[in-house]
Write a protein that holds these residues in place. Sequence first.
Motif, PDB file in Angstrom:
ATOM      1  N   ASP A  89      38.650-119.373  10.017  1.00 16.44           N
ATOM      2  CA  ASP A  89      39.051-120.638   9.397  1.00 16.44           C
ATOM      3  C   ASP A  89      38.725-121.790  10.342  1.00 16.44           C
ATOM      4  OD1 ASP A  89      41.080-120.679  11.299  1.00 16.44           O
ATOM      5  OD2 ASP A  89      42.675-120.238   9.870  1.00 16.44           O
ATOM      6  N   ASP A  90      39.098-123.003   9.962  1.00 10.60           N
ATOM      7  CA  ASP A  90      38.775-124.193  10.755  1.00 10.60           C
ATOM      8  C   ASP A  90      39.354-124.142  12.160  1.00 10.60           C
ATOM      9  OD1 ASP A  90      37.379-125.183   8.597  1.00 10.60           O
ATOM     10  OD2 ASP A  90      39.086-126.338   7.836  1.00 10.60           O
ATOM     11  N   ALA A  91      40.473-123.454  12.323  1.00  7.92           N
ATOM     12  CA  ALA A  91      41.107-123.344  13.645  1.00  7.92           C
ATOM     13  C   ALA A  91      40.552-122.170  14.442  1.00  7.92           C
ATOM     14  CB  ALA A  91      42.615-123.202  13.473  1.00  7.92           C
ATOM     15  N   GLY A  92      39.594-121.437  13.875  1.00  5.77           N
ATOM     16  CA  GLY A  92      39.003-120.298  14.567  1.00  5.77           C
ATOM     17  C   GLY A  92      39.787-119.008  14.413  1.00  5.77           C
TER      18      GLY A  92
ATOM     19  N   ASP B 119      45.599-113.026   6.976  1.00  5.77           N
ATOM     20  CA  ASP B 119      45.421-112.765   8.407  1.00  5.77           C
ATOM     21  C   ASP B 119      44.805-111.381   8.590  1.00  5.77           C
ATOM     22  OD1 ASP B 119      46.143-111.676  11.060  1.00  5.77           O
ATOM     23  OD2 ASP B 119      47.179-113.581  11.289  1.00  5.77           O
ATOM     24  N   ALA B 120      43.880-111.274   9.521  1.00  2.00           N
ATOM     25  CA  ALA B 120      43.142-110.026   9.724  1.00  2.00           C
ATOM     26  C   ALA B 120      44.042-108.862  10.140  1.00  2.00           C
ATOM     27  CB  ALA B 120      42.043-110.225  10.763  1.00  2.00           C
TER      28      ALA B 120
END
Length: 86
Positions: free
Chosen positions: A63-66, A42-43
């Motif tokens: 990721d795929d969920a943005g 996580d950023a």
Amino acid sequence: MNHPDPNTIGAPAPAKRPTILRRLLSHHELATLLLLLHAPIDASAKPEIPQLREAGLIESIADDAGVSRIRLTSEGNAVLRGLGVK
């Protein structure tokens, strides 16, 4: 009085080897790189993220969920290889 070596007069200066790092990494930054070796994180997970991003060792991806994640760049991987990790 020192005299120049006649064998080096007019010879080009040896090329400096390019380096990735402009400064030493802290132990926290190295630990963060090691975490990223296995998976993006996580950023907002680590306070060292801005310094590592500025050094070009990590990058942001979605990721795929943005959700924004952080992963190693090729330069970050090279640092770990230089340490014998990879």
